[in-house]
Structures are given as structure tokens and as C-alpha cells.
Design a protein around this motif. Structure first.
Motif, PDB file in Angstrom:
ATOM      1  N   VAL A 131     -26.260   2.519  29.178  1.00 11.27           N
ATOM      2  CA  VAL A 131     -25.903   1.887  30.726  1.00 11.27           C
ATOM      3  C   VAL A 131     -24.427   2.665  30.427  1.00 11.27           C
ATOM      4  N   LEU A 132     -23.944   3.310  29.665  1.00 13.54           N
ATOM      5  CA  LEU A 132     -22.910   3.800  29.676  1.00 13.54           C
ATOM      6  C   LEU A 132     -23.185   5.376  29.565  1.00 13.54           C
ATOM      7  N   VAL A 133     -24.448   5.567  29.286  1.00 12.18           N
ATOM      8  CA  VAL A 133     -24.226   7.643  30.049  1.00 12.18           C
ATOM      9  C   VAL A 133     -24.524   7.436  30.732  1.00 12.18           C
ATOM     10  N   ALA A 134     -25.531   6.133  31.233  1.00 12.48           N
ATOM     11  CA  ALA A 134     -25.596   6.214  32.971  1.00 12.48           C
ATOM     12  C   ALA A 134     -24.132   6.495  33.714  1.00 12.48           C
ATOM     13  N   TRP A 135     -23.647   5.453  33.615  1.00 13.96           N
ATOM     14  CA  TRP A 135     -22.189   5.735  34.094  1.00 13.96           C
ATOM     15  C   TRP A 135     -21.900   6.926  34.274  1.00 13.96           C
ATOM     16  N   VAL A 136     -21.201   7.223  33.076  1.00 16.26           N
ATOM     17  CA  VAL A 136     -20.994   9.137  32.731  1.00 16.26           C
ATOM     18  C   VAL A 136     -21.648   9.993  33.753  1.00 16.26           C
ATOM     19  N   TRP A 137     -23.318  10.075  33.664  1.00 12.12           N
ATOM     20  CA  TRP A 137     -23.474  10.837  34.591  1.00 12.12           C
ATOM     21  C   TRP A 137     -23.422  10.367  35.785  1.00 12.12           C
ATOM     22  N   LEU A 138     -23.064   9.257  36.889  1.00 12.28           N
ATOM     23  CA  LEU A 138     -22.877   8.909  37.842  1.00 12.28           C
ATOM     24  C   LEU A 138     -21.302   9.358  38.052  1.00 12.28           C
ATOM     25  N   VAL A 139     -20.121   9.202  37.779  1.00 12.82           N
ATOM     26  CA  VAL A 139     -19.203   9.981  37.661  1.00 12.82           C
ATOM     27  C   VAL A 139     -18.638  11.187  37.567  1.00 12.82           C
ATOM     28  N   VAL A 140     -19.902  11.996  36.920  1.00 17.29           N
ATOM     29  CA  VAL A 140     -19.598  13.445  36.697  1.00 17.29           C
ATOM     30  C   VAL A 140     -20.410  13.969  37.971  1.00 17.29           C
ATOM     31  N   ARG A 141     -21.608  13.541  37.833  1.00 16.80           N
ATOM     32  CA  ARG A 141     -22.453  13.595  39.076  1.00 16.80           C
ATOM     33  C   ARG A 141     -21.619  13.494  40.913  1.00 16.80           C
ATOM     34  N   PHE A 142     -21.378  12.062  41.030  1.00 14.93           N
ATOM     35  CA  PHE A 142     -20.697  11.674  42.290  1.00 14.93           C
ATOM     36  C   PHE A 142     -19.661  11.109  42.592  1.00 14.93           C
ATOM     37  N   GLY A 143     -18.781  11.194  41.121  1.00 19.39           N
ATOM     38  CA  GLY A 143     -17.641  10.708  40.867  1.00 19.39           C
ATOM     39  C   GLY A 143     -16.599  11.749  41.732  1.00 19.39           C
ATOM     40  N   PRO A 144     -15.336  11.281  41.763  1.00 22.99           N
ATOM     41  CA  PRO A 144     -14.337  11.467  42.497  1.00 22.99           C
ATOM     42  C   PRO A 144     -13.489  13.072  41.816  1.00 22.99           C
ATOM     43  N   ARG A 145     -12.938  13.515  42.018  1.00 23.91           N
ATOM     44  CA  ARG A 145     -12.052  15.523  41.977  1.00 23.91           C
ATOM     45  C   ARG A 145     -11.257  15.272  42.294  1.00 23.91           C
ATOM     46  N   PRO A 146      -9.874  15.830  41.755  1.00 24.01           N
ATOM     47  CA  PRO A 146      -8.889  16.367  42.796  1.00 24.01           C
ATOM     48  C   PRO A 146      -9.198  17.731  44.129  1.00 24.01           C
ATOM     49  N   GLY A 147      -8.680  16.735  44.774  1.00 23.60           N
ATOM     50  CA  GLY A 147      -8.761  17.265  45.809  1.00 23.60           C
ATOM     51  C   GLY A 147     -10.337  17.183  46.617  1.00 23.60           C
ATOM     52  N   GLU A 148     -11.531  15.895  46.355  1.00 25.09           N
ATOM     53  CA  GLU A 148     -12.823  15.677  47.015  1.00 25.09           C
ATOM     54  C   GLU A 148     -12.242  14.323  46.144  1.00 25.09           C
ATOM     55  N   PRO A 149     -13.265  13.571  47.715  1.00 25.79           N
ATOM     56  CA  PRO A 149     -13.666  12.048  47.118  1.00 25.79           C
ATOM     57  C   PRO A 149     -14.832  11.657  46.320  1.00 25.79           C
ATOM     58  N   GLY A 150     -15.974  12.724  46.232  1.00 26.36           N
ATOM     59  CA  GLY A 150     -16.690  12.147  46.112  1.00 26.36           C
ATOM     60  C   GLY A 150     -17.759  11.606  47.193  1.00 26.36           C
ATOM     61  N   ARG A 151     -18.920   9.999  46.181  1.00 30.23           N
ATOM     62  CA  ARG A 151     -18.870   9.650  46.990  1.00 30.23           C
ATOM     63  C   ARG A 151     -19.311   8.213  45.772  1.00 30.23           C
ATOM     64  N   PRO A 152     -18.208   7.962  46.511  1.00 33.86           N
ATOM     65  CA  PRO A 152     -17.424   6.340  45.981  1.00 33.86           C
ATOM     66  C   PRO A 152     -18.564   5.087  46.111  1.00 33.86           C
ATOM     67  N   TRP A 153     -18.829   5.707  47.109  1.00 37.32           N
ATOM     68  CA  TRP A 153     -20.369   4.672  47.466  1.00 37.32           C
ATOM     69  C   TRP A 153     -21.550   3.966  47.365  1.00 37.32           C
ATOM     70  N   VAL A 154     -21.818   5.449  46.367  1.00 40.42           N
ATOM     71  CA  VAL A 154     -23.183   5.814  45.234  1.00 40.42           C
ATOM     72  C   VAL A 154     -22.454   5.384  44.116  1.00 40.42           C
ATOM     73  N   VAL A 155     -21.505   6.037  43.737  1.00 43.04           N
ATOM     74  CA  VAL A 155     -21.334   5.506  42.282  1.00 43.04           C
ATOM     75  C   VAL A 155     -21.094   3.566  42.160  1.00 43.04           C
ATOM     76  N   LEU A 156     -20.522   2.873  43.250  1.00 42.22           N
ATOM     77  CA  LEU A 156     -20.096   1.433  43.463  1.00 42.22           C
ATOM     78  C   LEU A 156     -22.028   0.689  43.134  1.00 42.22           C
ATOM     79  N   LEU A 157     -22.770   1.248  43.885  1.00 37.05           N
ATOM     80  CA  LEU A 157     -24.067   0.638  43.867  1.00 37.05           C
ATOM     81  C   LEU A 157     -25.313   1.371  42.696  1.00 37.05           C
ATOM     82  N   GLY A 158     -24.564   3.029  42.450  1.00 40.09           N
ATOM     83  CA  GLY A 158     -25.379   3.388  41.204  1.00 40.09           C
ATOM     84  C   GLY A 158     -24.376   2.563  39.635  1.00 40.09           C
ATOM     85  N   GLY A 159     -22.958   2.402  39.506  1.00 44.06           N
ATOM     86  CA  GLY A 159     -23.138   1.386  38.511  1.00 44.06           C
ATOM     87  C   GLY A 159     -23.301   0.250  38.106  1.00 44.06           C
TER      88      GLY A 159
END
Length: 262
Positions: free
Chosen positions: A151-179
Motif C-alpha cells: 500500500v505504501l509503495v502504491a501511495w508513493v507512486w500515486l504522489v509521484v505520478r499524479f500528485g501536486p508539484r510547484p506551480g501545478e495542481p496535478g490530478r488530485p481526484w486521481v490521487v484520492l481514488l487511487g489512495g
């Protein structure tokens, strides 16, 4: 799905998802107030079910997307503040109510010991059937640890792949569902009603046509498997999913965008 599992099944997941939905709502205020209120509500959801923690990443991502002036230090600080608020509320309610941390008691058992749709629980059931009782306890400890790491590995992947970055919101709904899905699919137990954790939020993630078919077909599978038992209803289940997939493919409907107007 919600009527069958929340009302018909009387599962406390209804309260869990209600609190997550409130956390999602206040998080979109942005700023410190959105994050801290979101953290408080996630802490309350934890008192209902551990899986509330899986929504924490999505709440932080949504609050960050609604906040102007983004940089790494602000993101880390606000995420930490939301986490502290969640843990404080969870601990305060658990201890203040006198109920304690029920899932941590020796009488709480282990989710692996209960038959579910999780392959990890199948291993334990097979060992019990074959008479390896002496090995059950250590095996459950190892599998529980492996499930947590997955589960922790999957969460890290979600944050890296779809999470927010400076100046970019990412895809927060995908992070929510994926988590939430990672906690359900990779954890030590998997029940049909776990799908209701994500069902109310799927349309907000704006899935493409292929993923819409996957989601809607999965809903049919969960509803029918839970109500008819997979051993008895599997031929009908397979036929229903095949027919549904073909219908969506033929009509090429963008269901979620049509319904939400996005």
C-alpha cells in the motif's frame, strides 16, 4: 450499489465516506483552513475505519490545487499540519470516549483470518484447511507487513505520478481514488462494500471512455457478486459484463461528462 451495501448491508462505510466527502468539500476552500478542517474530518473518519487514512493524500492534493502560490516547503508544511490535525483528533476521540483503539486490541483479531476477496486471505484459509494451524500466526504477521508495504509503495507512486508539484495542481481526484483503491485492493482484506469508498467520487476524476467502461463494469460485478454469490452467479455475471461493455463501446457514450456537464 450504495443502497445495497450502505442501507441493506448496514455497513459503517456509509459514515466513513460521508466524513471523507465532507473533508473533500472543505479542502477545496484551499489555504490553511481547508487543510486543517480536512485533517480534522479525516481524523474523525479514522475513528470509524482505518481506511479513512487512505483519503488523506487526496485531501491534501485537493487543498493544494485550490491554493495560490505553490512551492515545496508550503506543500510539505501544510501536509504535515493536516496529518497532525488528523492524528490529534483520532487520538483525542479514541481516548476521550473511553473506547480506545479497538482495532489494536488483542481481541480485535486479524483481517486475514476472515475469508474475503483478498488473495492474501485465501492463503490463510488454504493453510487452515490443510491443517497448518501452527504456522498461521507468523504467516499472518508477515502477510500483514507485506500488505502494508504494498500500500505504501502504491501511495508513493500515486504522489509521484499524479500528485501536486510547484506551480501545478496535478490530478488530485486521481490521487484520492487511487489512495483508497490501493488500501482496498492491496490490503489484507477486501470486501464488496469497499468499492463504495470510491464510487461517489469517480465522475469527478473525469475518466476517459475506456476507464468509464471499466468503472461501470466493475460496479456490475461488485453488485452481482455480493448479492448472488460468485459461485452461483458467475455465468450470468460474465454475460452481463460482456453485454454492458459492448453496449458502451458501440454507443461510445461519455457518461460522466454528460451527467456532470464538465
Amino acid at each position: 450499489l450504495l443502497i445495497l451495501q450502505w442501507i441493506g448491508g448496514l455497513h459503517n462505510d456509509a459514515v466513513l465516506v460521508a466524513l471523507i466527502a465532507l473533508a473533500v468539500l472543505v479542502a477545496q476552500r484551499g489555504g490553511w483552513s481547508g487543510l486543517l478542517l480536512g485533517g480534522v474530518l479525516i481524523g474523525l473518519s479514522l475513528t470509524v475505519k482505518q481506511s479513512g487514512a487512505a483519503a488523506g493524500l487526496g485531501v491534501v492534493a485537493l487543498a493544494w490545487a485550490a491554493s495560490p502560490g505553490r512551492d515545496w516547503w508550503r506543500l510539505a508544511g501544510r501536509a504535515a499540519a493536516a496529518g497532525v490535525a488528523a492524528v490529534a483528533v483520532f487520538a483525542g476521540v479514541s481516548l476521550g470516549s473511553g473506547l480506545g483503539f479497538g482495532w489494536g486490541n488483542s481481541t480485535a483479531g486479524n483481517p486475514l483470518a476472515v475469508m474475503s476477496d483478498s488473495p492474501l486471505s485465501w492463503i490463510i484459509q488454504a493453510m487452515r484447511f490443510l491443517g497448518y494451524e501452527a504456522l498461521l500466526a507468523p504467516t499472518m504477521r508477515v502477510l500483514t507487513l507485506l500488505a502494508g508495504l504494498a500500500v505504501l509503495v502504491a501511495w508513493v507512486w500515486l504522489v509521484v505520478r499524479f500528485g501536486p508539484r510547484p506551480g501545478e495542481p496535478g490530478r488530485p481526484w486521481v490521487v484520492l481514488l487511487g489512495g483508497l483503491l490501493a488500501f482496498a485492493l492491496l490490503g489484507p482484506a477486501l470486501q464488496p462494500w469497499y468499492f463504495t469508498w470510491v464510487a461517489p467520487f469517480v465522475a469527478l476524476a473525469l475518466p476517459d471512455l475506456r476507464w468509464q467502461r471499466v468503472w461501470l463494469s466493475a460496479t456490475v460485478v461488485v453488485v452481482m457478486a455480493a448479492s448472488t454469490q460468485i459461485s452461483l452467479g458467475s455465468p450470468l455475471l460474465g454475460l452481463a459484463v460482456w453485454w454492458l461493455w459492448r453496449r458502451f463501446e458501440a454507443r461510445n457514450l461519455d457518461v460522466f461528462r454528460e451527467r456532470t456537464g464538465v
